[in-house]
Design a protein around this motif. Structure first.
Motif, short mmCIF file in Angstrom:
data_model
loop_
_atom_site.label_atom_id
_atom_site.label_comp_id
_atom_site.label_asym_id
_atom_site.label_seq_id
_atom_site.Cartn_x
_atom_site.Cartn_y
_atom_site.Cartn_z
N LEU A 1 -5.69 10.93 -8.45
CA LEU A 1 -5.86 9.41 -8.35
C LEU A 1 -6.38 8.90 -7.14
O LEU A 1 -5.75 7.92 -6.77
N ASP A 2 -7.36 9.67 -6.09
CA ASP A 2 -7.67 9.28 -5.40
C ASP A 2 -8.74 7.89 -5.27
O ASP A 2 -8.94 7.48 -4.16
N TRP A 3 -8.80 6.98 -6.77
CA TRP A 3 -9.47 5.99 -6.72
C TRP A 3 -8.68 4.66 -6.19
O TRP A 3 -9.71 3.95 -5.55
N ALA A 4 -7.22 5.01 -5.46
CA ALA A 4 -6.46 4.21 -5.02
C ALA A 4 -6.46 4.12 -4.05
O ALA A 4 -5.65 3.05 -3.53
N GLY A 5 -7.10 4.97 -2.84
CA GLY A 5 -6.65 4.53 -1.63
C GLY A 5 -5.57 4.10 -1.36
O GLY A 5 -4.95 5.47 -0.82
N GLU A 6 -5.72 2.97 -0.07
CA GLU A 6 -4.11 3.23 0.65
C GLU A 6 -3.47 2.24 -0.44
O GLU A 6 -2.38 1.94 -0.35
N ARG A 7 -3.70 2.19 -2.21
CA ARG A 7 -1.92 1.32 -2.54
C ARG A 7 -1.28 2.53 -3.80
O ARG A 7 -1.69 3.73 -3.90
#
Length: 506
Positions: A135-141
């Motif tokens: 889930l690293d694609w989410a960044g700060e989300r």
């Protein structure tokens, strides 16, 4: 446990109406049902003389007792109707990508602190495992994925940080940790949640539901007392109590079956919810045989959430003050522990799920004042996972025919959002065992008769009777005439709660 339909749904009214040219029960004769003051006043083959306030010509449709969903998590179901569906994912990688695509398609979602929540994954047969790194694609989300059985939460870095668990190694939480995490991350204003719930109840009424037992994880007595200050709900509610709120309920003098103040019989106090074990998909259901390939030998047989002595202590405390218990038990070992507790405490109540049965326990499920809350719609969903993790034992899984033969009392629920809040799915699965155009029935020897399934899905009501509350559903077809896939999608023409329409097809 008292009947939740024992009071009228609205302040006493002498409004009268007639349901004419209706089939009275599946396979029954045509006739007229007269309703006065919210109750069935007469059942006649012809139209009685005299004026009435309202008439509905059923045109030969079938009139049945209103349906009851015996196990719902209403806020989670109302929320799940707005979440990202990841139920078709065949791997952790695919589930993560499904949420990523949904996030990219609606970039405004997740702003202002609202989490992106995927719901419905089943990882029991996945070739890979959920992990925060996916889930690293989410960044700060803030991103969270919730398993179909609600027992696993898979979180990204921002979600973990919000919970104060930024250094969690995998981002995968199970059982109570998962429930607490999802509750915190998905929390919204009461007014927003209440609006979602009201909408979900209207949708339930459109499927013929007139009553449900709400096992939402929270202070249900408080929440339903608040909701009842607004418009009348479309469905009667029995609201469960959780252990952290038991002493407050005792101090308030609340007993199982009592109406909530100001509810006019629309909401009642339910049972105390307790857990023996976890779930099949999470491999935490407590069993007599180990799960294959579980690396942690201490959990190879599942987990024990509440030790027997503590289970019995809390059940006895509740029973002494008129509060029944509803005990979650999925594995066969958990079922034995739950039965032992009911026998030692000597109280009425419920066992929820009972998915895998120890054959030696079958006669014990016929205990007086014991109800089994079962979810037949889970069987076709879980069959592949069960065939793998409960190999050689699935003849004892979802064993509804054996339970009925033994004298057990069944009530059908959905466990929504684990499966949709739609009793027709459960009825079809109980009768046809998941058989359809694409698959053979699964253990068809455990199928039950349609009449038994309809009774179990109507909270024990098996027929229309004079004097009963007018909680009714009018269906376009007689259930006995339908195949499995047709029964699961039964068209509902109208639903009535205490003599008032909560749904009418246009």
């Amino acid at each position: 446990m008292s009947d939740p339909r024992s009071a009228t749904a609205t302040p006493a009214s002498r409004t009268s109406l007639q349901l004419r040219n209706v089939r009275m029960g599946s396979g029954g004769p045509l006739g007229t049902v007269s309703v006065v003051g919210g109750r069935i006043a007469a059942i006649t083959p012809d139209v009685p003389p005299g004026p009435v306030d309202d008439v509905l010509d059923g045109q030969g449709r079938t009139l049945l007792p209103g349906l009851s969903d015996a196990h719902v998590h209403i806020v989670q179901w109302a929320s799940a109707r707005r979440r990202i569906d990841v139920s078709t994912a065949a791997s952790a990688h695919e589930a993560a990508q499904q949420v990523a695509r949904s996030a990219a398609a609606a970039p405004a979602a997740g702003s202002a602190g609202e989490p992106l929540v995927g719901f419905g994954f089943r990882d029991g047969l996945w070739p890979d495992r959920p992990h925060r790194d996916l889930l690293d694609w989410a960044g700060e989300r803030v991103v969270a994925l919730v398993s179909n059985d609600l027992h696993t939460a898979w979180l990204g870095a921002a979600a973990l940080a919000k919970l104060g668990r930024a250094h969690h190694p995998t981002g995968v939480l199970r059982e109570q940790e998962a429930l607490d995490a999802v509750a915190r991350l998905a929390q919204v204003e009461d007014a927003v949640a209440d609006g979602w719930v009201a909408d979900a109840l209207r949708a339930a009424a459109a499927r013929g539901v007139t009553h449900l037992i709400d096992f939402e994880y929270g202070d249900n007595v408080r929440d339903w007392t608040r909701r009842l200050t607004g418009p009348q709900p479309a469905v009667r509610i029995t609201c469960a109590i959780y252990p952290e709120h038991l002493e407050e309920a005792i101090a308030a003098g609340l007993r199982t079956g009592d109406p909530l103040p100001g509810s006019a019989g629309l909401a009642r106090v339910g049972p105390l919810k307790l857990f023996v074990d976890g779930s099949l998909n999470t491999r935490t259901a407590l069993c007599n045989a180990p799960y294959p390939g579980v690396p942690d030998e201490t959990q190879a047989w599942g987990i024990l959430q509440t030790p027997p002595h503590e289970l019995e202590r809390v059940m006895a405390r509740a029973a002494a003050h008129g509060v029944h218990s509803a005990v979650h038990a999925i594995g066969d070992r958990a079922g034995t522990i739950a039965l032992d507790a009911f026998e030692r405490v000597g109280c009425p109540g419920r066992i929820e799920h009972a998915q895998l049965i120890d054959a030696a326990d079958l006669p014990r499920f016929a205990r007086p004042d014991l109800i089994l809350g079962v979810q037949p719609a889970h069987a076709p969903d879980d069959r592949d996972v069960a065939d793998h993790h409960w190999a050689g034992r699935t003849h004892r899984a979802y064993a509804y025919a054996d339970l009925l033969t033994a004298g057990a009392v069944l009530q059908i629920g959905s466990d929504a959002p684990v499966s949709p809040l739609d009793p027709w799915r459960g009825i079809a699965a109980a009768v046809h065992r998941g058989g359809g155009a694409d698959r053979e029935p699964w253990h068809p020897e455990q199928a039950i008769a349609l009449s038994d399934a309809l009774t179990a899905a109507a909270g024990g009501r098996s027929a229309l009777r004079v004097g009963d509350p007018a909680d009714l559903v009018l269906t376009d077809h007689d259930p006995v005439d339908l195949a499995a896939h047709e029964l699961a999608h039964m068209p509902v023409h109208a639903t009535m709660l205490g003599g008032r329409w909560t749904f009418r097809a246009t």
